[in-house]
Design an enzyme around this catalytic site. Sequence first.
Site: not given
Length: 723
Positions: A108, A143, A210
Amino acid sequence: MKWQDGRRADPKPCREKDEGRFEISSRDGQARLGKLHTKHGILETPCLLPVINPNIRTIEPREMWDKYGIQALITNSYVIWKHEHLKEPALSDGVHELIDYPGVIMTDSGTFQSYVYGDVEVGVEEIVQFQKDIGVDIATMLDVFSRPDMTHSQVEKAVDETIKRASISIKTAGNVMLNGPIQGGLFPELRAKSASGMSALEFTVHPIGGIVPVMEQQMYRDLAKIMLACKSNLSPDRPVHMFGCGHPMLFPMLIAMGADLFDSAAYVLFARDGRMLTPWGTERISDIEEWPIIVPAVANITPSEVRAMKKQERTVLLSKFNLEVTLQEMSRCRQAIRDGTIWRLAERRSHEHPALREAFLWLVTNPARSSMDPLILDEISASKEFGEELGKWEEHWDWLVNAQFTPRNGGEAWGGTDTHHRPHVEMARRRLFARWRSRKPGDVIVFHGASAPWRERVGGLIDRLFNSDYEMFVQTPLGLVPWGLEDLNPWAHIEGPDWLWKRKPNYAWIQRELARLGVYDRKIISIDISDTEELHNRVFEKLGMEPQERDSETRKQYQIVDKLCVLCNVDISDAIELCKDSTFIMSRTDRIRNMINSDGVHLFSPRLGEGGISLTVPGARKLHSLRKAPVPDGFNSADLRLHAGEGPAWVVVDNDAEPFVKEGRNVMHGFVTGCDSWIRPGETVLIVNSAGGLLAIGRSQSTSKELQTFTKGIAIKVRDGCP
Ligand code: GUN
């Protein structure tokens, strides 16, 4: 998988040309068993990628590989980048060496840290370049996290900024596979915008981002909406990853909606405060005297002995417990996909938590509401919110329904009201309603009171009624089925308690079912077949007619015509013409095996397993010659009703595939140039060349969108080549 002396061999790299490709080996609706090809092995999905914190390794990555057979894990490149003692060895020896793990490593990017701690100091290109430099298999772009409490305009900014950062991230990643996260908070239209925007770019995997706060607050209904909005707008040939989702309770529902990858630190985080994950929720070690599940980690120890352990030792043991339980539920899901029971598993798991049940009920009722029978809505309160959302989610429900493989083998286990909402049941019913045509002008007879096989109970009676004007149906717990389709799955294979078949006929319901079948304004005569004593006499008396001679030939023709219409989309008058004066080869149990036409040619063979029908080569040629529509030149999808009677769907393959397909080899993805809009998984299709010449008969494994986008795997299983 090979183990030797407790060690598992390192993975073999995929073929170079396959790197980054994703193929499906088995499907159950939108749920799929897939293979993602990487340099560190072929990753089989759905799967869980445990989170490894490179600073605190509660379970060693090597143990994950050797002992648990875990094919992939996820770690955080930002954490490595930030800590010199990790960064340096990662850059010199690579991330696989750093964490001592030979399988697939996903990293990530630091976005989650920015959500938790505020800004991160790393740049968009810099973090992708770093992931590339340390040799990860799947990197993640930086992101912008969208929280559920954000306003529409804040979320839109996050979506737009993420899309803006995508191109440079892809360019920097070069040939390293890249995650393109989908943001959009709780706004379905922004999820859709993010999904279609990101999908248009060269990402390998799409994580749904999210969602951690959504799951933490148990907003599972919102999670289901997010999933539908994202998935139905993403290209199906890319695996979808659920960022931060590791609670096994959620796996079945999310997998049934098309999730492929999961990652989670939950197994450790929960263990740290004495919590245990189970497929039915979370339990505390402080509260139990017995293990909720016995897994290897706790086979020789009691909960009270674990309570007495030192904190660190207890955390390791409970982490192993959590990991083992999580892996177990993941295997259960994979097997359920193979068995065609993933929706049933999701249905069962939905009862484990009120919020999950709410999500599931929303899923099966609100999006589907307009196509459902009001009588089966009794479990759902018609709340204001349901009303407000009416119609908004229908196309998403269609996306789920249209991916169902039908007809299928095996029993339909009754699970209460939920059974009606199973998407494959809905698909079977839609096909029936769209394509079946009434041929008898008279009253309607509805047989009720007994389970299948109905032919064994009343087959003789039916044969005596076939020369009359009565249109005959059977009442089943999943709706009315015309007699001609009495052996078709799912209606003929419902497994449930006796009382299901003992329900008295409800005329309002029968009328609604008949209306969907295009049968209006007929008198309805119900006949209870639970008791067959003197049944023939009683029936003829009730109908006020003389007992008739058996005419099984007419009944057999009827059955073939009904199957051709409903399962092969043949026009009713064409089907009648094809079956005129035909003869039949019967099985030992007196079921039709083959239909021979008036010229002595074997055209069709009903399939005895699920009640489908197979075409022989001459049968396929006949149906091919009846086609009026032009050769399809694209990949559309349309409502079945719009193209009823236009024949089996055509699949066009390119010139390279033509000789192989003609010989009877399967059609592989990447060689299809077009298909009819009424194609669905499980349907019999005709495979043709670009001029419309018949090459083969097959059964589609795919939706039209899948035929359009996949480049690897079987697209159509070919039954016979047509040389
Ligand atoms: N981990 C959990 N959620 C997210 C997210 O939205 N984006 C990224 N990059 N990582 C995550």
